[in-house]
Design a protein around this motif. Structure first.
Motif, PDB file in Angstrom:
ATOM      1  N   ASN A  45       0.930  -1.398  -0.295  1.00  0.00           N
ATOM      2  CA  ASN A  45      -0.017   0.227  -0.106  1.00  0.00           C
ATOM      3  C   ASN A  45       0.600   1.411   0.440  1.00  0.00           C
ATOM      4  OD1 ASN A  45      -2.667  -0.967  -0.422  1.00  0.00           O
ATOM      5  ND2 ASN A  45      -2.306  -1.424   2.320  1.00  0.00           N
ATOM      6  N   LEU A  46       1.722   1.416   0.704  1.00  0.00           N
ATOM      7  CA  LEU A  46       2.572   2.601   1.038  1.00  0.00           C
ATOM      8  C   LEU A  46       3.323   2.529  -0.666  1.00  0.00           C
ATOM      9  CD1 LEU A  46       3.687   4.500   2.062  1.00  0.00           C
ATOM     10  CD2 LEU A  46       5.270   3.342   3.603  1.00  0.00           C
ATOM     11  N   ALA A  47       3.859   1.490  -0.966  1.00  0.00           N
ATOM     12  CA  ALA A  47       4.847   1.426  -1.859  1.00  0.00           C
ATOM     13  C   ALA A  47       4.050   2.272  -3.585  1.00  0.00           C
ATOM     14  CB  ALA A  47       5.594  -0.396  -2.653  1.00  0.00           C
ATOM     15  N   PHE A  48       3.061   2.169  -3.157  1.00  0.00           N
ATOM     16  CA  PHE A  48       1.449   1.918  -4.379  1.00  0.00           C
ATOM     17  C   PHE A  48       1.324   3.857  -4.398  1.00  0.00           C
ATOM     18  CE2 PHE A  48      -2.456   3.816  -4.833  1.00  0.00           C
ATOM     19  CZ  PHE A  48      -3.319   4.501  -6.038  1.00  0.00           C
ATOM     20  N   LEU A  49       1.245   3.893  -3.301  1.00  0.00           N
ATOM     21  CA  LEU A  49       0.908   5.872  -3.233  1.00  0.00           C
ATOM     22  C   LEU A  49       2.177   6.196  -3.067  1.00  0.00           C
ATOM     23  CD1 LEU A  49      -0.780   5.834   1.004  1.00  0.00           C
ATOM     24  CD2 LEU A  49      -1.452   5.988  -1.835  1.00  0.00           C
ATOM     25  N   VAL A  50       3.330   6.538  -2.723  1.00  0.00           N
ATOM     26  CA  VAL A  50       5.120   6.896  -3.329  1.00  0.00           C
ATOM     27  C   VAL A  50       4.835   6.650  -4.378  1.00  0.00           C
ATOM     28  CG1 VAL A  50       6.929   6.656  -2.744  1.00  0.00           C
ATOM     29  CG2 VAL A  50       5.916   6.520  -1.525  1.00  0.00           C
ATOM     30  N   SER A  51       4.736   5.917  -5.234  1.00  0.00           N
ATOM     31  CA  SER A  51       4.663   6.033  -6.815  1.00  0.00           C
ATOM     32  C   SER A  51       3.459   6.065  -7.037  1.00  0.00           C
ATOM     33  CB  SER A  51       4.766   3.972  -7.623  1.00  0.00           C
ATOM     34  OG  SER A  51       3.413   4.070  -7.379  1.00  0.00           O
ATOM     35  N   LYS A  52       2.432   6.361  -7.356  1.00  0.00           N
ATOM     36  CA  LYS A  52       1.663   6.956  -7.993  1.00  0.00           C
ATOM     37  C   LYS A  52       1.817   8.838  -7.660  1.00  0.00           C
ATOM     38  CE  LYS A  52      -2.408   7.816  -9.871  1.00  0.00           C
ATOM     39  NZ  LYS A  52      -2.101   7.199 -11.017  1.00  0.00           N
ATOM     40  N   GLY A  53       2.196   9.220  -6.012  1.00  0.00           N
ATOM     41  CA  GLY A  53       2.090  10.587  -6.237  1.00  0.00           C
ATOM     42  C   GLY A  53       3.486  11.091  -7.605  1.00  0.00           C
ATOM     43  N   CYS A  54       4.875   9.631  -7.357  1.00  0.00           N
ATOM     44  CA  CYS A  54       5.942   9.667  -8.783  1.00  0.00           C
ATOM     45  C   CYS A  54       5.408  10.386  -9.538  1.00  0.00           C
ATOM     46  CB  CYS A  54       6.644   9.271  -8.342  1.00  0.00           C
ATOM     47  SG  CYS A  54       7.846   9.361  -6.104  1.00  0.00           S
ATOM     48  N   SER A  55       4.287   9.594 -10.125  1.00  0.00           N
ATOM     49  CA  SER A  55       3.585   9.538 -11.040  1.00  0.00           C
ATOM     50  C   SER A  55       2.681  10.722 -11.381  1.00  0.00           C
ATOM     51  CB  SER A  55       2.944   8.396 -11.620  1.00  0.00           C
ATOM     52  OG  SER A  55       1.672   7.929 -11.415  1.00  0.00           O
ATOM     53  N   ILE A  56       2.297  11.183 -10.957  1.00  0.00           N
ATOM     54  CA  ILE A  56       1.607  12.677 -10.550  1.00  0.00           C
ATOM     55  C   ILE A  56       1.956  13.699 -10.928  1.00  0.00           C
ATOM     56  CG2 ILE A  56      -0.416  14.327  -9.350  1.00  0.00           C
ATOM     57  CD1 ILE A  56      -0.972  11.617  -8.408  1.00  0.00           C
ATOM     58  N   VAL A  57       3.278  13.675 -10.479  1.00  0.00           N
ATOM     59  CA  VAL A  57       4.564  15.395 -10.486  1.00  0.00           C
ATOM     60  C   VAL A  57       4.287  15.598 -11.392  1.00  0.00           C
ATOM     61  CG1 VAL A  57       5.820  16.601  -9.565  1.00  0.00           C
ATOM     62  CG2 VAL A  57       4.629  15.103  -7.681  1.00  0.00           C
ATOM     63  N   GLY A  58       5.906  14.499 -12.117  1.00  0.00           N
ATOM     64  CA  GLY A  58       6.485  14.928 -13.230  1.00  0.00           C
ATOM     65  C   GLY A  58       5.045  15.413 -14.662  1.00  0.00           C
ATOM     66  N   PRO A  59       4.829  14.395 -14.585  1.00  0.00           N
ATOM     67  CA  PRO A  59       3.845  14.428 -16.043  1.00  0.00           C
ATOM     68  C   PRO A  59       2.384  15.939 -15.584  1.00  0.00           C
ATOM     69  CG  PRO A  59       3.266  12.114 -15.219  1.00  0.00           C
ATOM     70  CD  PRO A  59       4.216  12.671 -14.097  1.00  0.00           C
ATOM     71  N   PHE A  60       2.761  16.293 -14.319  1.00  0.00           N
ATOM     72  CA  PHE A  60       1.741  17.346 -13.947  1.00  0.00           C
ATOM     73  C   PHE A  60       2.219  18.383 -14.782  1.00  0.00           C
ATOM     74  CE2 PHE A  60       1.413  21.306 -11.043  1.00  0.00           C
ATOM     75  CZ  PHE A  60       0.233  21.723 -11.662  1.00  0.00           C
ATOM     76  N   PHE A  61       3.211  19.669 -14.425  1.00  0.00           N
ATOM     77  CA  PHE A  61       4.341  20.084 -14.734  1.00  0.00           C
ATOM     78  C   PHE A  61       4.815  19.875 -16.839  1.00  0.00           C
ATOM     79  CE2 PHE A  61       5.479  20.515 -10.593  1.00  0.00           C
ATOM     80  CZ  PHE A  61       4.640  21.891 -10.260  1.00  0.00           C
ATOM     81  N   ALA A  62       4.887  18.685 -16.470  1.00  0.00           N
ATOM     82  CA  ALA A  62       5.275  18.365 -18.511  1.00  0.00           C
ATOM     83  C   ALA A  62       3.999  18.693 -19.056  1.00  0.00           C
ATOM     84  CB  ALA A  62       6.061  17.177 -18.593  1.00  0.00           C
ATOM     85  N   LEU A  63       3.201  18.080 -18.541  1.00  0.00           N
ATOM     86  CA  LEU A  63       2.005  18.824 -19.987  1.00  0.00           C
ATOM     87  C   LEU A  63       1.038  19.843 -20.063  1.00  0.00           C
ATOM     88  CD1 LEU A  63       0.305  14.982 -19.452  1.00  0.00           C
ATOM     89  CD2 LEU A  63       0.606  16.455 -21.086  1.00  0.00           C
ATOM     90  N   TYR A  64       1.081  20.488 -18.456  1.00  0.00           N
ATOM     91  CA  TYR A  64       0.626  21.633 -17.927  1.00  0.00           C
ATOM     92  C   TYR A  64       1.520  23.120 -19.635  1.00  0.00           C
ATOM     93  CZ  TYR A  64       0.452  26.959 -16.738  1.00  0.00           C
ATOM     94  OH  TYR A  64       0.190  28.576 -16.372  1.00  0.00           O
ATOM     95  N   PHE A  65       2.943  22.831 -19.515  1.00  0.00           N
ATOM     96  CA  PHE A  65       3.947  23.419 -19.670  1.00  0.00           C
ATOM     97  C   PHE A  65       3.904  23.367 -21.943  1.00  0.00           C
ATOM     98  CE2 PHE A  65       5.630  24.970 -15.797  1.00  0.00           C
ATOM     99  CZ  PHE A  65       5.548  25.800 -15.894  1.00  0.00           C
ATOM    100  N   LEU A  66       3.752  22.381 -21.450  1.00  0.00           N
ATOM    101  CA  LEU A  66       3.347  21.183 -23.530  1.00  0.00           C
ATOM    102  C   LEU A  66       2.518  21.976 -23.777  1.00  0.00           C
ATOM    103  CD1 LEU A  66       4.546  19.817 -25.702  1.00  0.00           C
ATOM    104  CD2 LEU A  66       3.596  17.785 -24.531  1.00  0.00           C
ATOM    105  N   ARG A  67       0.960  21.652 -23.323  1.00  0.00           N
ATOM    106  CA  ARG A  67       0.000  22.671 -23.707  1.00  0.00           C
ATOM    107  C   ARG A  67      -0.562  24.052 -23.455  1.00  0.00           C
ATOM    108  NH1 ARG A  67      -3.239  18.431 -19.729  1.00  0.00           N
ATOM    109  NH2 ARG A  67      -3.171  16.372 -21.052  1.00  0.00           N
ATOM    110  N   LYS A  68       0.416  24.239 -22.955  1.00  0.00           N
ATOM    111  CA  LYS A  68       0.214  25.674 -22.521  1.00  0.00           C
ATOM    112  C   LYS A  68       0.605  26.986 -24.323  1.00  0.00           C
ATOM    113  CE  LYS A  68       1.528  29.608 -19.799  1.00  0.00           C
ATOM    114  NZ  LYS A  68       2.152  30.278 -18.932  1.00  0.00           N
ATOM    115  N   GLY A  69       1.867  25.420 -24.021  1.00  0.00           N
ATOM    116  CA  GLY A  69       2.675  26.450 -25.278  1.00  0.00           C
ATOM    117  C   GLY A  69       2.163  26.248 -26.797  1.00  0.00           C
ATOM    118  N   LEU A  70       1.826  24.661 -26.992  1.00  0.00           N
ATOM    119  CA  LEU A  70       0.759  24.656 -27.810  1.00  0.00           C
ATOM    120  C   LEU A  70      -0.747  25.450 -28.615  1.00  0.00           C
ATOM    121  CD1 LEU A  70       1.311  20.516 -27.903  1.00  0.00           C
ATOM    122  CD2 LEU A  70       2.128  22.155 -29.808  1.00  0.00           C
TER     123      LEU A  70
END
Length: 144
Positions: free
Chosen positions: A109-134
């Motif tokens: 359960n903790l491994a899930f929370l840590v991995s899910k948290g990590c999978s949220i942060v990187g794509p959040f910023f990458a997609l925001y700035f990519l979409r904003k630019g496009l």
């Protein structure tokens, strides 16, 4: 009270609106992934894909007009869901890699929370700035 909250929300800069929408969608996404993977035994990559897909449909509906000031239409949808596919690949790579690294050091359960948290942060910023630019490129072309 609701009018005050709406007024405060309307005054937020776009990235903070994007953050609030993303937090809401993340709760929905994580709940779907947790139920599918932890409770129902569905593979983590498949469960994550289901959660992310549902979340992105909601996110597109909320963020297109409120954050990027882009009307619903073919161009906006192609940009949003095209970048979504890139974000999905990135999120799935992060969640499976981090889960594999963490599972031996902590409970499932903790491994899930840590991995899910990590999978949220990187794509959040990458997609925001990519979409904003496009979206900015589309607006510049349309204004010519």
């Amino acid at each position: 009270m609701m009018a005050q909250l709406r007024g405060a929300y309307e005054k937020l800069p776009p990235i903070l609106k994007y953050l609030l929408i993303s937090i809401f969608v993340t709760v929905v996404d994580a709940a779907i992934v947790w139920v599918l993977s932890i409770r129902m035994g569905v593979g983590l990559g498949i469960a994550n894909t289901a959660g992310v897909v549902v979340g992105q449909v909601i996110h597109y509906g909320l963020a297109s007009g409120q954050v990027f000031d882009m009307e619903f239409g073919t161009v906006g949808a192609v940009i949003y869901f095209g970048t979504f596919l890139l974000g999905l690949l990135l999120a799935n790579w992060i969640i499976t890699t981090v889960f594999a690294l963490c599972q031996g050091m902590m409970g499932k359960n903790l491994a899930f929370l840590v991995s899910k948290g990590c999978s949220i942060v990187g794509p959040f910023f990458a997609l925001y700035f990519l979409r904003k630019g496009l979206y900015a490129c589309v607006k510049r072309r349309r204004s010519k």
